[in-house]
Design a protein around this motif. Structure first.
Motif, PDB file in Angstrom:
ATOM      1  N   LEU A 198       1.725  15.639  -1.085  1.00  0.00           N
ATOM      2  CA  LEU A 198       2.317  14.791  -0.060  1.00  0.00           C
ATOM      3  C   LEU A 198       2.187  15.431   1.326  1.00  0.00           C
ATOM      4  O   LEU A 198       1.996  14.756   2.317  1.00  0.00           O
ATOM      5  CB  LEU A 198       3.801  14.610  -0.406  1.00  0.00           C
ATOM      6  CG  LEU A 198       4.467  13.290  -0.131  1.00  0.00           C
ATOM      7  CD1 LEU A 198       3.663  12.148  -0.694  1.00  0.00           C
ATOM      8  CD2 LEU A 198       5.867  13.297  -0.724  1.00  0.00           C
ATOM      9  N   LEU A 210       7.409  10.274  -3.809  1.00  0.00           N
ATOM     10  CA  LEU A 210       8.690  10.670  -3.218  1.00  0.00           C
ATOM     11  C   LEU A 210       9.789  10.690  -4.269  1.00  0.00           C
ATOM     12  O   LEU A 210      10.595  11.616  -4.317  1.00  0.00           O
ATOM     13  CB  LEU A 210       9.081   9.693  -2.097  1.00  0.00           C
ATOM     14  CG  LEU A 210       8.474   9.944  -0.730  1.00  0.00           C
ATOM     15  CD1 LEU A 210       8.934   8.885   0.248  1.00  0.00           C
ATOM     16  CD2 LEU A 210       8.857  11.331  -0.224  1.00  0.00           C
ATOM     17  N   LEU A 247       3.024   6.514  -2.396  1.00  0.00           N
ATOM     18  CA  LEU A 247       3.969   7.315  -1.626  1.00  0.00           C
ATOM     19  C   LEU A 247       5.337   7.264  -2.274  1.00  0.00           C
ATOM     20  O   LEU A 247       5.985   8.292  -2.479  1.00  0.00           O
ATOM     21  CB  LEU A 247       4.049   6.770  -0.194  1.00  0.00           C
ATOM     22  CG  LEU A 247       5.201   7.339   0.631  1.00  0.00           C
ATOM     23  CD1 LEU A 247       4.908   8.769   1.028  1.00  0.00           C
ATOM     24  CD2 LEU A 247       5.471   6.493   1.848  1.00  0.00           C
ATOM     25  N   GLY A 285       0.820  -1.214   0.000  1.00  0.00           N
ATOM     26  CA  GLY A 285       0.000   0.000   0.000  1.00  0.00           C
ATOM     27  C   GLY A 285       0.850   1.259   0.000  1.00  0.00           C
ATOM     28  O   GLY A 285       0.355   2.347   0.238  1.00  0.00           O
ATOM     29  N   GLN A 286       2.153   1.121  -0.240  1.00  0.00           N
ATOM     30  CA  GLN A 286       3.028   2.295  -0.200  1.00  0.00           C
ATOM     31  C   GLN A 286       3.495   2.713  -1.578  1.00  0.00           C
ATOM     32  O   GLN A 286       4.394   3.533  -1.716  1.00  0.00           O
ATOM     33  CB  GLN A 286       4.250   2.028   0.696  1.00  0.00           C
ATOM     34  CG  GLN A 286       3.917   1.683   2.123  1.00  0.00           C
ATOM     35  CD  GLN A 286       3.151   2.774   2.845  1.00  0.00           C
ATOM     36  OE1 GLN A 286       2.917   3.849   2.312  1.00  0.00           O
ATOM     37  NE2 GLN A 286       2.723   2.499   4.058  1.00  0.00           N
TER      38      GLN A 286
END
Lengths: 265, 307
Positions: free
Chosen positions: B291, B116, B112, B108-109
């Motif tokens: 973010l 990033l 992100l 689930g990252q």
């Protein structure tokens, strides 16, 4: 003393009359039955599909005419999409950034869930009834994979799941979406979202009489993509490697053709 | 004009996607980059699931790189040997990238990590280019001759073993940095859905001292293969390549690129670099904003990650 006797008598009378009523009921009882019919057992989605209304006709058999006249029958029709496991994730602030932290997995979540009712659900029956029937987006049972999770956490993530599904239009509720055309005949109009999932959907109709659940019936409906979309989807899943090679070839040809058409140097 | 995307399983406005491809194509023709770093974030802003945006972005990068590389091939500004060595590294890098990609997706990252990487790389590259081009422009204004030539300089990169000669680039350099550079870009290509041109071009110029005229053609050449490999592996392991979406983007992109290239001839090199730098920095800021600012909805749904 006399007075007391009288009241006892009255009580006795009341009792017998109540007994009489229950005894009489089987004779008067109506074995209500509900049926629904779909005009088609499959719906094909084409490239320009942007949502649609699905109409389901249904009939009630053997209804109490008096109840029907007073609109005391309620019908709830649901179109339930195929069930899949779903992960609900929550973002929290970590080092100033919003990052997925906690998550909860539900085993069997219908991808879509479209409801049409005669009246608002809360006016038709008690929440407990819906919970028992697992009926309605707010009441249906979603089984968490982690059985040891705190009830409060489950509640939070279930609510979030519903909320997300509602904002994406996959879960919808149409109050007044079921209309009686005659005491026996009704028409339900349900919403098919533009992103309605493919697969076998189940149409279920629930009949309520004065707040009590009477009977349920269901029918199946296949939603599929039209020829080309279906072939692309199937190819991507069944022959994924070949599909990838095809995608690359397509890109190379497009790039090359683009050069040919536009090149002036 | 609504078009249903069979893999993303959603309807989009075909015209918007065509224009999106066209705009990115225009910019990529203007600046000589693949445009992947723009198309993927754009698709994500347009609510395409990130996993599909990344894989489909890689697919459309092939088309724009192909048409760019053909032009350079005709002008003989393409070093096949250098491109091939970069490619060997690239295939290795993107294999690792794809494993990491599906692992992050199951955690689930993925979103992100993609954000990033974008913020870090676009921010750095864009920032450096911005400083460089502003300095050049300022020097020109004060009358000093602009010079980027540092050909005589040697640094640690040139002291590594396993040297190889690249004739078209007039280079005699160790294969190690070339392979590492290729691998790094392959890794990013797999995770970010980019060809990596915006990193490759400065790296080849400043680190390996490849002549600027050969850089873009060579970079585009190797990007075709890295992006092709990425596309195939994404299609095979994640089933996230949407050819309908990719085709729309490509059609827009290929057309836009031609006009972009023509517009590019009217601008000076420093001005182009400054504009590209501003664009890159703007994308980085936009992603950083997402973010750090509280999202409208802190909850998100995902399919059960299968790894």
């Amino acid at each position: 003393m006399k007075r007391l006797l009288f009241s006892v008598l009255a009580f006795g009378l009341l009792l017998t009359s109540a007994q009489a009523q229950t005894a009489v009921q089987p004779e008067q009882a109506y074995a209500e039955n509900i049926q629904i019919g779909l005009s088609t057992d499959r719906i094909t989605i084409t490239t320009d599909f942007s949502g649609a209304d699905l109409t389901i006709f249904g009939a009630l058999n053997d209804v109490d005419p008096q109840f029907a006249r007073q609109n005391r029958y309620d019908v709830v029709v649901v179109l339930e999409g195929p069930a899949r496991p779903v992960v609900v994730r929550r973002k929290d602030r970590v080092l100033g950034m919003w990052i997925n932290t906690q998550s909860e997995t539900f085993v069997n979540v219908p991808i879509s869930y479209s409801v049409a009712t005669t009246r608002p659900l809360q006016d038709i029956a008690q929440p407990a009834t819906y919970q028992r029937l697992s009926l309605g987006a707010d009441y249906m049972y979603l089984q968490p994979r982690d059985r040891d999770a705190l009830p409060i956490t489950i509640e939070e993530f279930t609510a979030a799941l519903r909320e997300r599904k509602e904002t994406t239009g996959l879960y919808s509720e149409r109050i007044g979406g079921v209309q009686f055309l005659s005491p026996n005949l009704f028409r339900a109009t349900l919403e098919l979202a533009p992103n309605v999932p493919l697969g076998t959907h189940r149409a279920r109709a629930f009949l309520f009489k004065q707040g009590l659940f009477v009977r349920e019936t269901s029918a199946y409906l296949a939603i599929q993509k039209s020829g080309l979309e279906q072939s692309i989807y199937r190819a991507a899943h069944d022959y994924s490697l070949l599909y990838g090679i095809f995608a690359v070839a397509l890109a190379i040809v497009t790039g090359w053709l683009g050069r040919l058409i536009f090149s002036r140097d | 004009m609504n078009i249903y995307l069979p893999i993303a399983e959603m309807s989009v406005n075909g015209l918007v996607v065509l224009l999106m491809g066209g705009a990115v194509g225009f910019l990529s023709g203007l600046f000589g980059v693949g445009g992947g770093f723009l198309i993927t974030p754009l698709l994500i802003f347009y609510n395409i699931p990130p996993a599909i945006a990344v894989a489909t972005g890689a697919n459309q990068v092939i088309a724009s790189s192909m048409s760019g590389a053909l032009a350079h091939f005709r002008r003989r500004t393409l070093d096949f040997k250098l491109g091939f060595v970069l490619l060997v590294g690239g295939i290795f890098g993107s294999s690792i990238g794809i494993v990491v990609f599906s692992w992050l997706r199951s955690l689930g990252q993925l979103d992100l990590f993609i954000s990033l990487l974008y913020v870090a790389f676009l921010g750095t590259v864009g920032g450096l280019m911005l400083v460089e081009s502003v300095n050049t422009l300022r020097k020109q204004r004060s009358g000093a001759p602009a010079s980027l030539k540092r050909a005589g300089q040697h640094h640690w990169v040139h002291r590594l073993p396993l040297k190889m000669r690249f004739r078209a680039s007039k280079l005699f350099v160790s294969v190690i940095p070339v392979l590492v550079l290729g691998a790094g870009i392959g890794f990013l290509a797999a995770i970010m859905g980019v060809g990596g041109g915006f990193i490759m071009v400065p790296a080849l110029i400043y680190l390996l001292k490849v002549p600027t005229n050969v850089v873009i053609g060579t970079s585009l050449f190797q990007i075709i293969f890295t992006a092709a490999f990425t596309t195939i592996v994404h299609a095979a392991t994640n089933q996230t390549v949407d050819v309908v979406l990719a085709l729309l983007l490509m059609l827009g992109g290929v057309a836009g690129a031609q006009y972009g290239a023509r517009a590019g001839q009217k601008l000076r090199g420093e001005q182009l670099r400054l504009l590209l730098a501003l664009l890159v920095v703007a994308v980085a800021l936009r992603l950083a904003f997402d973010l750090f600012v509280q999202p409208a909805d802190i909850y998100s749904l995902g399919p059960l990650g299968e790894f």
